[in-house]
Design a protein around this motif. Structure first.
Motif, PDB file in Angstrom:
ATOM      1  N   TYR A  43      54.702  35.357  61.348  1.00  0.00           N
ATOM      2  CA  TYR A  43      55.469  36.155  60.391  1.00  0.00           C
ATOM      3  C   TYR A  43      54.736  37.441  60.038  1.00  0.00           C
ATOM      4  O   TYR A  43      55.321  38.532  60.047  1.00  0.00           O
ATOM      5  CB  TYR A  43      55.722  35.319  59.137  1.00  0.00           C
ATOM      6  CG  TYR A  43      56.464  36.042  58.050  1.00  0.00           C
ATOM      7  CD1 TYR A  43      57.809  36.366  58.206  1.00  0.00           C
ATOM      8  CD2 TYR A  43      55.838  36.398  56.856  1.00  0.00           C
ATOM      9  CE1 TYR A  43      58.513  37.032  57.201  1.00  0.00           C
ATOM     10  CE2 TYR A  43      56.534  37.064  55.854  1.00  0.00           C
ATOM     11  CZ  TYR A  43      57.862  37.370  56.028  1.00  0.00           C
ATOM     12  OH  TYR A  43      58.546  38.037  55.043  1.00  0.00           O
ATOM     13  N   THR A  51      61.943  43.231  63.853  1.00  0.00           N
ATOM     14  CA  THR A  51      62.640  42.856  62.616  1.00  0.00           C
ATOM     15  C   THR A  51      63.340  41.508  62.782  1.00  0.00           C
ATOM     16  O   THR A  51      63.287  40.646  61.890  1.00  0.00           O
ATOM     17  CB  THR A  51      63.664  43.930  62.226  1.00  0.00           C
ATOM     18  OG1 THR A  51      62.982  45.171  62.019  1.00  0.00           O
ATOM     19  CG2 THR A  51      64.411  43.549  60.960  1.00  0.00           C
ATOM     20  N   ARG A  56      59.032  40.100  51.283  1.00  0.00           N
ATOM     21  CA  ARG A  56      58.007  39.837  52.282  1.00  0.00           C
ATOM     22  C   ARG A  56      56.618  39.695  51.644  1.00  0.00           C
ATOM     23  O   ARG A  56      55.899  38.740  51.938  1.00  0.00           O
ATOM     24  CB  ARG A  56      58.014  40.929  53.364  1.00  0.00           C
ATOM     25  CG  ARG A  56      57.023  40.666  54.485  1.00  0.00           C
ATOM     26  CD  ARG A  56      56.879  41.872  55.375  1.00  0.00           C
ATOM     27  NE  ARG A  56      56.486  43.059  54.626  1.00  0.00           N
ATOM     28  CZ  ARG A  56      55.259  43.290  54.184  1.00  0.00           C
ATOM     29  NH1 ARG A  56      54.291  42.426  54.402  1.00  0.00           N
ATOM     30  NH2 ARG A  56      54.990  44.388  53.505  1.00  0.00           N
ATOM     31  N   GLU A 105      60.713  38.843  62.907  1.00  0.00           N
ATOM     32  CA  GLU A 105      60.190  38.600  61.572  1.00  0.00           C
ATOM     33  C   GLU A 105      61.147  37.721  60.761  1.00  0.00           C
ATOM     34  O   GLU A 105      60.718  36.809  60.046  1.00  0.00           O
ATOM     35  CB  GLU A 105      59.969  39.924  60.846  1.00  0.00           C
ATOM     36  CG  GLU A 105      59.399  39.755  59.442  1.00  0.00           C
ATOM     37  CD  GLU A 105      59.332  41.063  58.676  1.00  0.00           C
ATOM     38  OE1 GLU A 105      58.464  41.191  57.802  1.00  0.00           O
ATOM     39  OE2 GLU A 105      60.165  41.960  58.936  1.00  0.00           O
ATOM     40  N   GLU A 107      54.385  36.291  51.860  1.00  0.00           N
ATOM     41  CA  GLU A 107      53.033  36.296  52.446  1.00  0.00           C
ATOM     42  C   GLU A 107      52.033  35.689  51.461  1.00  0.00           C
ATOM     43  O   GLU A 107      51.174  34.889  51.845  1.00  0.00           O
ATOM     44  CB  GLU A 107      52.617  37.723  52.797  1.00  0.00           C
ATOM     45  CG  GLU A 107      53.197  38.228  54.104  1.00  0.00           C
ATOM     46  CD  GLU A 107      52.519  39.507  54.577  1.00  0.00           C
ATOM     47  OE1 GLU A 107      51.378  39.774  54.133  1.00  0.00           O
ATOM     48  OE2 GLU A 107      53.113  40.230  55.380  1.00  0.00           O
ATOM     49  N   GLN A 136      56.494  45.684  63.643  1.00  0.00           N
ATOM     50  CA  GLN A 136      57.601  46.481  63.119  1.00  0.00           C
ATOM     51  C   GLN A 136      57.094  47.802  62.544  1.00  0.00           C
ATOM     52  O   GLN A 136      57.657  48.875  62.812  1.00  0.00           O
ATOM     53  CB  GLN A 136      58.326  45.674  62.037  1.00  0.00           C
ATOM     54  CG  GLN A 136      59.547  46.362  61.447  1.00  0.00           C
ATOM     55  CD  GLN A 136      60.179  45.519  60.357  1.00  0.00           C
ATOM     56  OE1 GLN A 136      59.638  44.509  59.947  1.00  0.00           O
ATOM     57  NE2 GLN A 136      61.327  45.946  59.878  1.00  0.00           N
ATOM     58  N   THR A 137      56.020  47.738  61.786  1.00  0.00           N
ATOM     59  CA  THR A 137      55.452  48.945  61.185  1.00  0.00           C
ATOM     60  C   THR A 137      54.918  49.897  62.246  1.00  0.00           C
ATOM     61  O   THR A 137      55.117  51.117  62.176  1.00  0.00           O
ATOM     62  CB  THR A 137      54.326  48.560  60.206  1.00  0.00           C
ATOM     63  OG1 THR A 137      54.860  47.696  59.195  1.00  0.00           O
ATOM     64  CG2 THR A 137      53.734  49.790  59.548  1.00  0.00           C
ATOM     65  N   ASN A 165      55.681  41.654  61.257  1.00  0.00           N
ATOM     66  CA  ASN A 165      55.797  42.810  60.378  1.00  0.00           C
ATOM     67  C   ASN A 165      54.867  43.926  60.814  1.00  0.00           C
ATOM     68  O   ASN A 165      55.212  45.106  60.728  1.00  0.00           O
ATOM     69  CB  ASN A 165      55.477  42.406  58.937  1.00  0.00           C
ATOM     70  CG  ASN A 165      55.575  43.568  57.978  1.00  0.00           C
ATOM     71  OD1 ASN A 165      54.567  44.147  57.595  1.00  0.00           O
ATOM     72  ND2 ASN A 165      56.791  43.954  57.608  1.00  0.00           N
TER      73      ASN A 165
END
Length: 262
Positions: free
Chosen positions: A195, A112, A158, A115, A162, A202-203, A199
Motif C-alpha cells: 500500500y 492509483t 491515506r 493503491e 498508514e 503514484q507520486t 502511493n
C-alpha cells in the motif's frame, strides 16, 4: 331531377390498406435549438490545439528553409543549416515529451488502482485483527482495544490508514490475539508495504508527468521563436509587394503586401 349539392362520396380504400387520418399525422417539429454536445476536455498531458498548430507551422517553415533554394540566403543572414536541423529535431522531441507525459499519467493511474486494491486488502486484514482483539479483551479490558483503533475510522484517509496500520500490526505482533500468528503478521506487513509503495509510485509518476509537460510547453515556445527568426530573415530577403517575393513569402507564410510584424 334536381342536382344534389352534397359532395360525392370518397372512393373506398383498397383492400388491406388503412390510410392514416389527418388527425394522427405527426405535428411539425418545434423550432427548438438543439444544444451542441459538450467538448471533451483534453488531458493536460496532450498538446492543445494552439500547440499543435504552432508545431505544424514550425515544421512547414523548417521544411521550406531546408530547401537548397533558401539555404544560401539564410546562411547569409546568419541562419546556418544546423539551426534548421535542430529546429526540426526539437519539433519531434516536443511531441515525444507529450507522449512521455501521457505515459507517466498512465503509470500514475495504474498506481492509483493498485493503491486502492492494496488499501482494501489492508483494511480487511486490520478488521480481522480488531475482531481478534475484541475477543481477547472484552468484556473485561476494553481500554486495551484503544491501540487497535477499534471504533475509529482507520481508513478515513491515506495518512490515517498508514499510521493506524503500523500501530495495529505492531500491537498485534506484540500481544498475539487469538488466530493472529506469525504468518498472519508477515502477510499484514507485506500488505502494508504494498500500500505504501503504490502511493510512492503514484507520486513519482505524477511528478514525472508534470516535469515532462513543463519541458514540453517551454519547447513549444522556443520552437515558435526560432520559426519566427527564419520568417524574419526571409521577410528581409524578399520584401513585400515585389513580384519576385510572391512565391517565397507564400512558402514561408508571410503576408504578401506588408512586413512580417511578429
Amino acid at each position: 331531377m334536381p342536382e344534389s349539392s352534397s359532395p360525392p362520396p370518397l372512393p373506398a380504400p383498397e383492400a388491406g390498406v388503412n390510410p392514416a387520418p389527418e388527425t394522427l399525422a405527426a405535428p411539425p417539429a418545434a423550432n427548438v435549438p438543439v444544444p451542441e454536445p459538450a467538448a471533451k476536455r483534453r488531458s493536460p498531458s496532450t498538446l492543445n490545439v494552439a500547440q499543435e498548430r504552432a508545431l505544424a507551422k514550425a515544421g512547414q517553415i523548417g521544411t521550406a528553409a531546408a530547401k537548397p533554394t533558401y539555404v544560401g540566403i539564410l546562411v547569409y543572414r546568419l541562419i546556418p543549416p544546423a539551426f534548421v536541423t535542430t529546429l526540426m529535431a526539437d519539433i519531434k522531441l516536443t511531441v515525444d515529451k507529450s507522449r512521455t507525459a501521457l505515459s507517466c499519467d498512465a503509470g500514475r493511474h495504474g498506481a492509483t488502482r493498485t493503491e486502492a486494491a492494496a488499501g482494501e486488502a489492508l483494511v480487511g486484514t486490520l478488521r480481522t485483527i480488531q475482531s481478534a482483539a475484541r475477543q481477547k479483551f472484552l468484556p473485561n479490558e476494553p481500554a486495551r482495544l484503544e491501540p487497535y483503533g477499534v471504533g475509529q475510522r482507520i481508513d478515513e484517509s491515506r495518512p490515517v490508514l498508514e499510521s493506524f496500520s503500523e500501530i495495529i500490526i505492531d500491537k498485534a505482533s506484540e500481544e498475539r490475539p487469538p488466530g493472529i500468528n506469525t504468518d498472519f503478521i508477515i502477510n499484514a506487513e507485506a500488505e502494508r508495504t504494498a500500500y505504501v509503495n503504490a502511493n510512492a509510485v503514484q507520486t513519482t509518476e505524477a511528478a514525472a508527468a508534470k516535469q515532462a509537460r513543463a519541458e514540453r510547453n517551454a519547447m513549444v515556445e522556443s520552437i515558435t521563436q526560432r520559426r519566427m527568426t527564419i520568417q524574419r530573415a526571409i521577410d528581409a530577403a524578399f520584401p513585400p509587394g515585389q513580384v519576385a517575393s510572391a512565391g517565397p513569402r507564400k512558402e514561408f507564410q508571410l503576408p504578401a503586401n506588408r512586413p512580417f510584424s511578429f
